[in-house]
Design an enzyme around this catalytic site. Structure first.
Site, PDB file in Angstrom:
ATOM      1  N   ASP A 145      54.493   4.996  14.400  1.00  9.11           N
ATOM      2  CA  ASP A 145      55.304   6.164  14.710  1.00  9.11           C
ATOM      3  C   ASP A 145      56.689   5.474  14.726  1.00  9.11           C
ATOM      4  O   ASP A 145      57.094   4.239  14.891  1.00  9.11           O
ATOM      5  CB  ASP A 145      54.937   6.638  15.931  1.00  9.11           C
ATOM      6  CG  ASP A 145      55.780   7.871  16.246  1.00  9.11           C
ATOM      7  OD1 ASP A 145      56.067   8.729  15.299  1.00  9.11           O
ATOM      8  OD2 ASP A 145      55.796   8.498  17.309  1.00  9.11           O
ATOM      9  N   GLU A 154      61.274   5.387  10.971  1.00 13.36           N
ATOM     10  CA  GLU A 154      62.339   5.977  10.120  1.00 13.36           C
ATOM     11  C   GLU A 154      63.613   4.772   9.918  1.00 13.36           C
ATOM     12  O   GLU A 154      64.023   4.603   8.997  1.00 13.36           O
ATOM     13  CB  GLU A 154      63.126   7.184  10.651  1.00 13.36           C
ATOM     14  CG  GLU A 154      62.129   8.353  10.424  1.00 13.36           C
ATOM     15  CD  GLU A 154      61.115   7.969  11.660  1.00 13.36           C
ATOM     16  OE1 GLU A 154      61.322   7.917  12.683  1.00 13.36           O
ATOM     17  OE2 GLU A 154      59.761   8.918  11.398  1.00 13.36           O
ATOM     18  N   ASP A 178      56.656  15.870  13.825  1.00  9.92           N
ATOM     19  CA  ASP A 178      56.607  16.785  14.917  1.00  9.92           C
ATOM     20  C   ASP A 178      56.935  18.185  14.549  1.00  9.92           C
ATOM     21  O   ASP A 178      57.984  18.873  14.732  1.00  9.92           O
ATOM     22  CB  ASP A 178      57.724  16.344  15.853  1.00  9.92           C
ATOM     23  CG  ASP A 178      57.559  15.085  16.373  1.00  9.92           C
ATOM     24  OD1 ASP A 178      56.485  14.554  16.375  1.00  9.92           O
ATOM     25  OD2 ASP A 178      58.256  14.274  17.171  1.00  9.92           O
TER      26      ASP A 178
HETATM   27  C1  GLC Z   1      56.961  11.155  18.041  1.00  8.88           C
HETATM   28  C2  GLC Z   1      55.724  11.479  17.494  1.00  8.88           C
HETATM   29  C3  GLC Z   1      54.687  12.168  18.302  1.00  8.88           C
HETATM   30  C4  GLC Z   1      54.234  11.313  19.501  1.00  8.88           C
HETATM   31  C5  GLC Z   1      55.694  10.943  20.174  1.00  8.88           C
HETATM   32  C6  GLC Z   1      55.358  10.239  21.389  1.00  8.88           C
HETATM   33  O1  GLC Z   1      57.579  12.419  18.587  1.00  8.88           O
HETATM   34  O2  GLC Z   1      56.153  11.992  16.144  1.00  8.88           O
HETATM   35  O3  GLC Z   1      53.547  12.016  17.515  1.00  8.88           O
HETATM   36  O4  GLC Z   1      53.365  12.058  20.075  1.00  8.88           O
HETATM   37  O5  GLC Z   1      56.546  10.412  19.611  1.00  8.88           O
HETATM   38  O6  GLC Z   1      54.956   8.813  20.977  1.00  8.88           O
END
Ligand code: GLC
Length: 893
Positions: free
Chosen positions: A473, A476, A551
């Site tokens: 995650d 980017e 998200d």
């Molecule tokens: C980001 C991710 C999400 C995750 C969050 C906390 O927003 O896209 O899926 O739950 O971070 O890690």
């Protein structure tokens, strides 16, 4: 007490952070426009030939203000590299004099020997191995009284011809019958970009990677800059998490009818910011470009969209076969902790008989958001937890973020610092940004040694902590304090000893992180298939990871968006894609959840996940009715795993996506060109989900051919729109006539052991063939031939069904016991005779007479005849005869 305090602290800090982010989002969307609008009038047009050379499959040229190289490949692909040069720096005036026509041909050979200096753009690794070179034939374009410099050349290769002019520079690609595939109208540069504009012929555009908006991208501006989009994903959201600058141009129908290949893909192979303007700014042009003065892009011509997708995925790679458990149901939440809650969630799934294969652990499993650690208060023994969950049939997937918390006591940070693995500022000091763990450093994944380091960390982490998959995650990369919520311009990477500004390689960050993670997982378990879920990536990401689209929100609009977004990602090479079922942000409600789980069960990656401060989103969180609907669709997903796995095999072999827009299969049907509220799931199922609140029926477009309603077996003749009743528990699913759908019984987890029976559902109208692939679903032994490929064929002639089963490859021993066959659309039968099986069944019947053994069953409501045979791992044929004779195909009432 201590624990309670800790939870409290975590919650408060998380909510604080979320509140801050949403406020920032309300202010302005700061992550927009690193490239911005461009003005064609300001372009310095590439022009005036200085030197030209041809070497094998390459044409190189030097122009007065730039240069370039065209590389021709055997499958019709051209790689175009263009580099700008300031006019002042041109030294060599000698070849600038206009030669006479005679001189021109004399000079030609001399010019051919002088390759131009071309400094290509920064390599991206999207293309690992270029396709085989084409044989090319170069001709001068015969125009009276004009020099080579003006008239240009023509290159014949494959079934195409590229006409290249040099004053100004431009390529016109035509197909075998002389029809234009694409034609440059303006090619040039400004101080901060290189742009190619081509003639627009009312094309429809598809693909384009992860984008909001409709399926057809014509008239839109797409810009690629990987961004953590915490704000709402709107129609006009410019940047998403993953950049795949690949678009498919689909010219109006009349011109594709020649079938000679006028459909094309364009892929910008650049890790900086890039864009496509698909007729938004200029009505007669579409343009592509990058945020610096050199450009590498590919033209990928093909006869069909499928051919273009196949060629593109040949270029950027195809996905490996995923582990079967990756295709099961995954349950996630920000965050399941402590470990007791993880067990409880698993136990609940089992108790409630809701099949599932994986539980995901979000950031709170970490010790203060330090990557590769576990909070030992909450998870005292991760290895033990992993084993226990494994024994319950669950894999553990843990989130990983690239940011490494700056903490002098934290060994991983220290090691990265000492070894110089982090992204630096221009002054050589590691760049310091902020993510969940506050001050953090960012590994420089451009450096092979940093990737090795990361791979080693992944390997050690998964092997010592009972982890089966990694969820990458924030890659980017997301950084909370910079203007564009990512690393700023002053951050520099190191590429082969040279410093490169972040903005030149921004879109590669997540891709390279996934590459390192993949290697780490491979090293941890060399004969297991890695499972990685990623948010960010670049073209070719399919080689390493599945993608989820970040998200999203609990809104019907985002449910609907999942279709064009996933379909276009599929056309852009990413077959393994999914969305947070129920929506990540905001509170989901029963109706939306039901509709989402229905759709989610028919997306390639299937996971429920949501944010910490929203309403719980487990399938049982919305009351009994919704729990039952969830169970039904998750069960169906598990029943259809053999079908789904087979579609993944096709994606692995050909690049054809699992979830696809109808236009991919029916490109000559004008009705489907913009159709994005229904889709194909695999080659044979058409899914038309309900996408609006309160709706209990919808219109479905069925393309030409016959279709079976999956639920009632009612048949429809396609080429028409129908109204379909879809109460809350009903997902409209249609099966293509002549399909053979493999399935098995409901299992609670794919690790439950071998399934005893494999079922084939036949939907005969005239006949068809299924190539059914099977292996152990887990290891890489299939690469050594340990798999089976069965050819299952059926034909129907005047009430006489023939079914045949033949092993085309036999390298895997399944412990299956029976094969069951279900024939749909059958009118009261049947005699079954097996052929080619010594001592096997001869005649069976479903009729009421005393004939023994009775193995077949006829369901007169649904008109399905089924029978079961032992699986002896052999080739055989079955004849099934209608007792009352076939009446041919007809629409049922
Ligand atoms: C980001 C991710 C999400 C995750 C969050 C906390 O927003 O896209 O899926 O739950 O971070 O890690």
């Amino acid at each position: 007490m201590l624990r309670l305090l800790k939870v409290h602290y975590k919650q408060v800090s998380r909510w604080g952070r979320l509140a801050q982010i949403s406020l920032e989002n309300k202010k302005t969307n700061l992550s927009q426009q690193p490239l911005g609008e461009f003005d064609l009038e300001k372009l310095q047009i590439l022009q005036e030939l200085k030197t030209l050379s041809v070497e094998e499959n390459k044409v190189r040229f030097e122009l007065s203000n730039g240069g370039g190289e065209l590389c021709f490949f055997k499958n019709g692909i051209i790689q175009v590299t263009l580099v700008a040069r300031n006019v002042q720096s041109v030294q060599d005036e000698s070849v600038q004099q206009e030669p006479t026509q005679q001189e021109s041909s004399q000079q030609e050979s001399a010019q051919y020997e002088r390759p131009a200096q071309v400094e290509p753009p920064i390599p991206t690794q999207a293309v690992l191995i270029p396709p085989p070179p084409a044989e090319i034939e170069v001709e001068q374009i015969p125009v009276q009284g004009r020099s080579l410099k003006e008239q240009g050349i023509s290159v014949k290769y494959h079934r195409y011809r590229a006409q290249i002019s040099f004053n100004p520079f431009g390529i016109t690609l035509t197909n075998g019958v002389g029809k234009t595939v694409c034609k440059d109208r303006k090619v040039g540069f400004t101080s901060d970009r290189m742009v190619v504009c081509k003639e627009l012929r009312d094309e429809h555009f598809y693909g384009g990677g992860e984008q909001t908006g409709p399926l057809d991208k014509s008239g839109r501006y797409l810009e690629y800059w990987n961004t953590d989009v915490f704000g709402v994903h709107n129609d006009d959201t410019l940047h998403m998490y993953c950049s795949i600058p690949f678009i498919i141009g689909f010219p109006p129908r009349e011109s594709t009818e020649s079938g000679e290949g006028e459909i094309y893909g364009l892929f910008i192979d650049d890790g900086g910011c890039s864009f496509f303007d698909l007729g938004k700014k200029y009505k007669d042009l579409y343009c592509l470009g990058v945020n610096h003065q050199s450009l590498s892009y590919y033209i990928i011509p093909g006869k069909s969209m499928k051919e273009v997708v196949e060629k593109y995925t040949l270029l950027t790679g195809r996905m490996e076969l995923p582990p079967l458990w990756g295709l099961g149901f995954h349950l996630s939440k920000w965050s399941y902790f402590p470990y007791e809650r993880v067990y409880k969630t698993g136990q609940f799934l089992r108790k409630k008989k809701i099949p599932a294969d994986a539980v995901h652990l979000d950031i709170d499993y970490m010790d203060g958001y330090r990557v590769f650690t576990f909070d030992r208060d909450y998870f005292p023994n991760p290895q033990k937890m992993g084993k226990k969950l494994e024994s319950m049939g669950f894999k553990v997937v843990t989130i990983l973020d690239p940011g490494v918390k700056e903490d002098s006591e934290y060994l991983i940070y220290q090691a990265g610092l000492e070894q110089g693995y982090f992204v630096k500022n221009k002054d050589g000091i590691p760049f310091s940004g902020e993510v969940w763990g506050k001050k953090s450093a960012f590994p420089d994944f451009l450096k092979p040694e940093a990737r090795r380091w990361w791979a080693g960390l992944v390997k050690a982490f998964v092997t010592t902590c009972g982890i089966s998959g990694i969820w990458n995650d924030m890659n980017e990369p997301s950084e909370f304090t910079s203007v564009f919520r990512t690393l700023p311009d002053q951050a520099v990477h190191s590429l082969e000893g040279k410093e490169v500004p972040h903005k030149a390689v921004h879109n590669l960050y997540g891709f390279l992180e996934n590459q390192a993670t993949y290697e780490g997982l491979q090293e941890a378990a060399p004969d297991r298939r890695p499972f990685i879920l990623s948010r960010s990536g670049f073209a070719g990401i399919q080689r390493y990871a599945a993608l989820w689209t970040g998200d999203n929100r609990s809104r019907f609009a985002h449910l609907a968006l999942a279709i064009p977004m996933n379909c276009n990602l599929g056309l852009s090479g990413v077959a393994f894609v999914g969305n947070d079922v129920g929506g990540f942000n905001e509170n989901c409600w029963p109706e939306l959840f039901a509709r989402w789980i229905e759709l989610g069960a028919f997306t390639p990656f299937f996971r429920v996940h949501n944010i910490c401060n929203a309403r719980p989103q487990e399938p049982w969180a919305f009351g009994e009715e919704i729990e039952e609907i969830s169970r039904t669709y998750i069960n169906l997903r598990y029943q259809l795993l053999p079908y789904i796995y087979n579609q993944f095999y096709r994606a692995h072999k050909t690049g054809i996506p699992v979830m696809a827009p109808l236009v991919l299969e029916y490109q000559d049907d004008p009705e489907v060109l913009s159709l994005d509220n229904q889709y194909l799931f695999g080659s044979d199922l058409l899914i038309a989900p309900v996408l609006q609140e309160g709706q209990t029926q919808r219109e479905v477009y069925l393309p030409k051919g016959w279709w079976f309603d999956f639920w009632s077996d009612r048949m429809f003749q396609g080429g028409t729109r129908i109204r379909y009743e879809a109460p809350l528990a009903r997902l409209p699913i249609f099966v293509k006539a002549d399909a053979i759908i493999p399935s098995w019984e409901v299992i609670q987890t794919t690790s439950a052991g071998p399934v005893r029976e494999l079922r084939f559902d036949f939907y005969p109208v005239t006949g068809g063939t299924l190539y059914y692939y099977e292996d152990d679903g887990e290891t890489t032994h299939y690469k050594k031939g340990q798999y089976n490929m069965l050819e299952v064929a059926h034909s129907l002639e005047q009430g006489d069904y023939k079914i045949s089963l033949k092993y085309l490859h036999k390298g895997f021993t399944s412990s299956r016991e029976t094969l069951s066959f279900r024939l749909h659309g059958v009118r009261g039968l049947c005699r079954v005779e097996t052929v080619g099986r010594p001592g096997a069944v001869d005649f069976t019947t479903c009729s009421d007479d005393e004939q023994e053994p009775v193995k077949g069953v006829y369901n007169s409501d649904k008109r399905i005849f089924s029978f079961t045979l032992p699986d002896q791992g052999d080739d055989f044929e079955v004849h099934v005869q209608e007792e009352q004779g076939g009446e041919g195909v007809g629409e049922s009432d």
